[in-house]
Design a protein around this motif. Structure first.
Motif, PDB file in Angstrom:
ATOM      1  N   VAL A   1       0.636  -1.076   0.044  1.00 55.73           N
ATOM      2  CA  VAL A   1      -0.006   0.142  -0.064  1.00 55.73           C
ATOM      3  C   VAL A   1       0.808   1.231  -0.010  1.00 55.73           C
ATOM      4  N   LEU A   2       0.319   2.198  -0.760  1.00 53.89           N
ATOM      5  CA  LEU A   2       0.949   3.588  -0.502  1.00 53.89           C
ATOM      6  C   LEU A   2       0.102   4.710  -0.502  1.00 53.89           C
ATOM      7  N   ASN A   3       0.108   5.721   0.489  1.00 55.70           N
ATOM      8  CA  ASN A   3      -0.957   6.642   0.647  1.00 55.70           C
ATOM      9  C   ASN A   3      -0.506   7.936  -0.004  1.00 55.70           C
ATOM     10  N   PHE A   4      -1.338   8.470  -0.613  1.00 54.93           N
ATOM     11  CA  PHE A   4      -1.117   9.828  -1.468  1.00 54.93           C
ATOM     12  C   PHE A   4      -1.777  11.059  -0.483  1.00 54.93           C
ATOM     13  N   LEU A   5      -1.374  12.298  -0.705  1.00 58.92           N
ATOM     14  CA  LEU A   5      -2.068  13.193  -0.172  1.00 58.92           C
ATOM     15  C   LEU A   5      -3.552  13.393  -0.828  1.00 58.92           C
ATOM     16  N   CYS A   6      -3.677  13.091  -2.018  1.00 60.11           N
ATOM     17  CA  CYS A   6      -4.892  12.795  -2.591  1.00 60.11           C
ATOM     18  C   CYS A   6      -4.434  12.088  -3.925  1.00 60.11           C
ATOM     19  N   THR A   7      -5.536  11.376  -4.383  1.00 57.30           N
ATOM     20  CA  THR A   7      -5.237  10.372  -5.373  1.00 57.30           C
ATOM     21  C   THR A   7      -5.132  10.998  -6.810  1.00 57.30           C
ATOM     22  N   GLY A   8      -5.488  12.412  -6.831  1.00 55.04           N
ATOM     23  CA  GLY A   8      -5.108  13.164  -7.833  1.00 55.04           C
ATOM     24  C   GLY A   8      -3.526  13.469  -8.129  1.00 55.04           C
ATOM     25  N   MET A   9      -3.012  13.112  -7.040  1.00 52.23           N
ATOM     26  CA  MET A   9      -1.414  13.413  -7.020  1.00 52.23           C
ATOM     27  C   MET A   9      -0.732  12.247  -8.007  1.00 52.23           C
ATOM     28  N   ILE A  10      -1.611  11.284  -8.168  1.00 49.95           N
ATOM     29  CA  ILE A  10      -0.881   9.994  -8.657  1.00 49.95           C
ATOM     30  C   ILE A  10      -0.569  10.276 -10.418  1.00 49.95           C
ATOM     31  N   PRO A  11       0.572  10.522 -10.650  1.00 51.48           N
ATOM     32  CA  PRO A  11       0.695  10.338 -12.015  1.00 51.48           C
ATOM     33  C   PRO A  11       0.317   9.343 -12.889  1.00 51.48           C
ATOM     34  N   PRO A  12      -0.288   9.423 -13.963  1.00 53.15           N
ATOM     35  CA  PRO A  12      -0.673   8.208 -14.690  1.00 53.15           C
ATOM     36  C   PRO A  12       0.476   7.237 -14.949  1.00 53.15           C
ATOM     37  N   THR A  13       1.843   8.042 -15.421  1.00 52.43           N
ATOM     38  CA  THR A  13       2.765   6.747 -15.450  1.00 52.43           C
ATOM     39  C   THR A  13       3.149   6.147 -14.306  1.00 52.43           C
ATOM     40  N   LEU A  14       2.782   6.578 -13.330  1.00 52.13           N
ATOM     41  CA  LEU A  14       3.358   5.730 -11.929  1.00 52.13           C
ATOM     42  C   LEU A  14       2.522   4.350 -11.946  1.00 52.13           C
ATOM     43  N   VAL A  15       1.320   4.290 -12.452  1.00 53.83           N
ATOM     44  CA  VAL A  15       0.467   3.111 -12.666  1.00 53.83           C
ATOM     45  C   VAL A  15       1.209   2.104 -13.513  1.00 53.83           C
ATOM     46  N   GLU A  16       1.722   2.743 -14.497  1.00 60.61           N
ATOM     47  CA  GLU A  16       2.424   1.958 -15.738  1.00 60.61           C
ATOM     48  C   GLU A  16       3.801   1.371 -15.200  1.00 60.61           C
ATOM     49  N   TYR A  17       4.474   2.320 -14.203  1.00 58.15           N
ATOM     50  CA  TYR A  17       5.700   2.045 -13.757  1.00 58.15           C
ATOM     51  C   TYR A  17       5.392   0.847 -12.878  1.00 58.15           C
ATOM     52  N   ALA A  18       4.476   0.917 -12.101  1.00 59.26           N
ATOM     53  CA  ALA A  18       4.164  -0.084 -10.997  1.00 59.26           C
ATOM     54  C   ALA A  18       3.895  -1.633 -11.694  1.00 59.26           C
ATOM     55  N   LEU A  19       3.141  -1.489 -12.739  1.00 53.86           N
ATOM     56  CA  LEU A  19       2.867  -2.659 -13.428  1.00 53.86           C
ATOM     57  C   LEU A  19       4.278  -3.243 -14.112  1.00 53.86           C
TER      58      LEU A  19
ATOM     59  N   SER B   1      -7.852   3.498  -4.523  1.00 50.49           N
ATOM     60  CA  SER B   1      -8.793   3.887  -3.544  1.00 50.49           C
ATOM     61  C   SER B   1      -9.053   5.428  -3.853  1.00 50.49           C
ATOM     62  N   GLY B   2      -9.458   6.062  -2.725  1.00 50.15           N
ATOM     63  CA  GLY B   2      -9.662   7.457  -2.601  1.00 50.15           C
ATOM     64  C   GLY B   2     -11.210   7.956  -2.118  1.00 50.15           C
ATOM     65  N   CYS B   3     -11.243   9.035  -1.907  1.00 45.20           N
ATOM     66  CA  CYS B   3     -12.693   9.662  -1.476  1.00 45.20           C
ATOM     67  C   CYS B   3     -13.663   8.923  -2.326  1.00 45.20           C
ATOM     68  N   ARG B   4     -14.992   8.952  -1.701  1.00 41.38           N
ATOM     69  CA  ARG B   4     -16.102   8.557  -2.534  1.00 41.38           C
ATOM     70  C   ARG B   4     -16.188   9.440  -4.014  1.00 41.38           C
ATOM     71  N   ASN B   5     -16.886   8.709  -4.738  1.00 43.63           N
ATOM     72  CA  ASN B   5     -17.102   9.411  -5.913  1.00 43.63           C
ATOM     73  C   ASN B   5     -17.788  10.433  -5.813  1.00 43.63           C
ATOM     74  N   GLY B   6     -17.438  11.523  -6.260  1.00 41.46           N
ATOM     75  CA  GLY B   6     -18.081  13.068  -6.091  1.00 41.46           C
ATOM     76  C   GLY B   6     -17.844  13.517  -4.780  1.00 41.46           C
ATOM     77  N   ASP B   7     -17.098  13.387  -4.178  1.00 43.18           N
ATOM     78  CA  ASP B   7     -16.771  13.835  -2.829  1.00 43.18           C
ATOM     79  C   ASP B   7     -15.270  13.805  -2.457  1.00 43.18           C
ATOM     80  N   CYS B   8     -14.490  14.404  -3.437  1.00 39.11           N
ATOM     81  CA  CYS B   8     -13.129  14.386  -3.032  1.00 39.11           C
ATOM     82  C   CYS B   8     -12.863  15.461  -2.074  1.00 39.11           C
ATOM     83  N   TYR B   9     -11.989  15.243  -1.128  1.00 40.75           N
ATOM     84  CA  TYR B   9     -11.542  16.195  -0.247  1.00 40.75           C
ATOM     85  C   TYR B   9     -11.054  17.494  -0.855  1.00 40.75           C
ATOM     86  N   PHE B  10     -10.321  17.162  -1.751  1.00 41.87           N
ATOM     87  CA  PHE B  10      -9.791  18.454  -2.311  1.00 41.87           C
ATOM     88  C   PHE B  10     -10.689  18.706  -3.937  1.00 41.87           C
TER      89      PHE B  10
END
Lengths: 518, 167
Positions: free
Chosen positions: A411-429, A439-448
């Motif tokens: 697991v890795l926690n971010f300040l917000c999932t909007g911080m995740i660069p799409p390339t990081l997903v590719e990198y992980a794979l 994961s992240g805040c419920r749809n429609g309810d992002c803290y940021f």
């Protein structure tokens, strides 16, 4: 495990109920601001219609409202009822809006400005409603007028006595001209100005409610207006006291206080509560993380971070370092919410770059730099065991993904999932993960506000920086969960793990087939 | 997707929301006056008398002044506080002493005060002192009144006749 306060738990249960009933796109709790605007538009349009027939004179005001209510019930009466019920509904949505921000702790820290300017905005709405009741000039209108005047008289800045105007023989038509001006022009303009200030520190401000929610709300208002039309009390009489009043408690709740308190005490109480509400963001204060930092050597001034910033903290300006690019970005530290969404926006936040040295990006978070994101991802992946290895990217403000950690789930926690660069997903794979679960805040309810939305658009709708098409989407899952949604997210992760296991088995079988054929 | 289940649930939610809006838009009713109560309101604007008499300047004082400023009398600006008592059946229901507003305490006072009284026949008495140099009331009014439920009796001051006006 984090302890969730009961108010937040209660609110999240209510939110979940609305998610079941309306779905995230139409959940009214996610659209309380735009719903309030919608009710305001209904009030505005119905108010304009009512004004066409309204007689601004002492003797004619009541009669004209009565005509609309009874003679022209099919349109004027409905308009009057819509005007009233939409105004009341707006107070409900405003109160819910405040409760929501309080329950979710979204009123302190960088949000102090919106909260503090929102409190007087509520008062502007209330006073607008109060002057509306004066105009009907029935028993209730007179009651409101006299008691409001008594309140005004208690202020040292008001010379003379306003209340003395409501003695038989003192009142003239000019009173209605003044009230008409206040209610129809002065106060609405002031309210719009207050709303503009209220959202001043936000970008991508939405003022239109989702169509489905607007239609549903309007039909409900219309039905209510037909079933229980708004009516007046008896005409105002300066020689009689109305014994029983059907108060609109949304707007007129302050007046009964004057039975037991003096006007001065009522002011002290009202101002006291208002001040208390306004200083709530500092009771106690909430520290906002360090502001984003621009690294000019990696910034080409594309401005995507400025476009994506939900709090208008980033702006584009002419280049100052002599580099070949035309522009650069700059961060207003005081406006920055430290969400890191800008890091996810930056093309330079690409973990495939500078693989043997420190990864720098155009805009970065000092508390969780992109280089640390990459190294933590790398380390977490290297520690994974088992045939199906999953990495979960979470958000600090949603379900605590640390609870999902197992030998085969990193697991890795971010300040917000909007911080995740799409390339990081590719990198992980590419570096050992069989699947990436976000994961992240419920749809429609992002803290940021926009972290979820931008992430979805980068992954699926080609928003820059986008997730490349060649990345296998079947190995990526997104499931948003609030802090109370542990059961749901575990179930979802288990299903995703099964899916990845099946994919892995299929891959192995296909490889074996290839070898056999060879 | 708007399924039948969602439609029903949404209908319930809208009904609850509008029910809340409808109920508090009119109810619960607020009882301002009980069935056996009426109201007396004191509503007047009145300026107290100056705290001192005007003083005639001596010839010597006048001579010291430029010719265009030789006003014969010197009057203090400050006015007396106004004390008003309203008694119903010899019981004080309003008793206020209002200091004149203004930097120099030279403004008139405004009073608006309402009290609930039981319906029926009463003896109304109003006393006002607007001159600090006079002990006791400078204006006095008394009358028998009969109040029905929800009646509003207003006590004003008629400056033209220098007396209370009750209606």
């Amino acid at each position: 495990m984090k302890i969730i306060n009961p108010i937040k738990r209660g609110y999240l249960a209510l939110e979940e109920w609305f998610n079941i009933s309306f779905g995230p796109d139409w959940n009214p709790l996610y659209h309380l601001g735009t719903l309030t605007f919608f009710f305001f538009w209904v009030v505005l349009v119905s108010g304009i219609y009512l004004f066409i027939f309204f007689d601004t004179s002492l003797s004619g005001a009541y009669k004209s409202v009565d005509y609309l209510t009874h003679e022209q019930w099919y349109l004027g009466g409905v308009m009057r009822s819509l005007h009233r019920y939409a105004s009341d509904a707006a107070v409900v949505t405003i109160i819910l809006h405040m409760f929501r921000e309080f329950a979710l702790d979204r009123y302190r820290g960088f949000r102090w400005f919106s909260w503090m300017t929102g409190v007087p905005t509520l008062w502007f709405v209330i006073t607008l409603g109060i002057t509306g009741y004066w105009l009907v000039w029935d028993e209730l209108g007179l009651y409101v007028a006299v008691l409001s005047s008594q309140l005004m008289d208690a202020l040292p800045i008001v010379a003379g006595s306003m209340a003395n105007n409501f003695i038989e023989g003192q009142l003239t038509d000019r009173f209605f001209t003044l009230m008409g001006f206040l209610h129809l022009l002065g106060q609405p303009v002031l309210l719009i100005f207050a709303l503009w200030i209220h959202v001043k520190r936000l970008s991508h401000v939405e003022i239109s409610a989702p169509r489905g929610l607007a239609v549903g709300s309007f039909i409900s208002l219309l039905l209510l207006s037909f079933l229980w039309p708004a009516t007046s009390h008896a005409p105002a009489s300066l020689s009689k006291v109305p014994a029983i009043l059907n108060l609109d408690w949304f707007y007129l709740n302050i007046y009964p206080l004057l039975d037991s308190l003096t006007a001065g005490q009522t002011w002290v109480l009202t101002i006291g509560i208002t001040m208390l509400l306004m200083i709530m963001p500092w009771l106690p204060p909430k520290k906002t993380g360090a502001a984003a930092e621009v690294h000019l050597e990696e910034c080409n001034g594309c401005g995507q971070c400025a476009v994506d910033c939900p709090f208008d903290a980033i702006s584009v300006q002419a280049r100052t370092d002599g580099a070949r690019w035309e522009y650069e970005v700059t961060v207003a530290d005081k406006l920055c919410a430290a969400c890191g969404i800008c890091v996810g926006s930056c093309h330079s936040s690409n973990p495939f770059r500078s693989s043997n040295k420190v990864l720098d990006t155009g805009i970065d978070m000092p508390q969780f730099p992109i280089d640390e994101v990459r190294s933590k991802t790398k380390r977490a992946l290297s520690e994974l065991h088992g045939d199906t290895r999953i990495i979960v990217f979470g958000c600090e403000h949603a379900f605590d993904v640390e609870q999902l950690k197992t030998p085969s789930v990193a697991v890795l926690n971010f300040l917000c999932t909007g911080m995740i660069p799409p390339t990081l997903v590719e990198y992980a794979l590419k570096h050992g993960a069989d699947g990436v679960f976000i994961s992240g805040c419920r749809n429609g309810d992002c803290y940021f506000r926009y972290g979820n939305i931008w992430m979805d658009k980068r992954f699926n709708e080609g928003r820059k920086p986008m997730l490349r098409e060649r990345v296998d989407r079947s190995r990526i899952a997104v499931f948003r969960a609030a802090v109370t949604d542990g059961r749901l997210i575990r179930r979802e992760l288990a299903g995703f793990t099964q899916q990845i296991t099946a994919l892995n088995q299929g891959k192995t079988a296909s490889a074996a087939q290839d070898i056999k054929h060879a | 997707m708007l399924s039948a289940k969602r439609l029903v649930l949404q209908g319930i939610n809208y009904a609850l929301f509008m029910g809340l809006v409808w109920y508090f838009s009119f109810s619960p009713p607020y009882v301002r006056l009980a069935a056996d109560e009426a109201m007396i309101s004191l509503a007047l604007s009145h300026a107290g008398k100056p705290v001192q008499e005007c003083r005639r300047k001596s010839q010597e004082e006048l001579n010291k002044l430029p010719p265009n400023m030789r006003v014969l009398e010197e009057c203090p600006r400050e006015r007396s506080p106004v004390r008003i008592e309203v008694l119903v059946d010899d019981q004080a229901v309003i008793d206020e002493r209002i200091n004149p507003p203004g930097l120099y305490k030279d403004q008139g006072v405004d009073v608006y005060h309402s009290v609930k009284v039981p319906v029926g026949d009463h003896r109304l008495e109003v006393r006002m002192n607007d001159n600090i140099r006079v002990a006791g009331p400078t204006h006095h009014y008394h009358q028998s009144i009969s109040l029905s439920a929800a009646d509003l009796l207003v006590i004003q001051f008629n400056h033209a006749h220098n007396q209370f006006l009750v209606k």
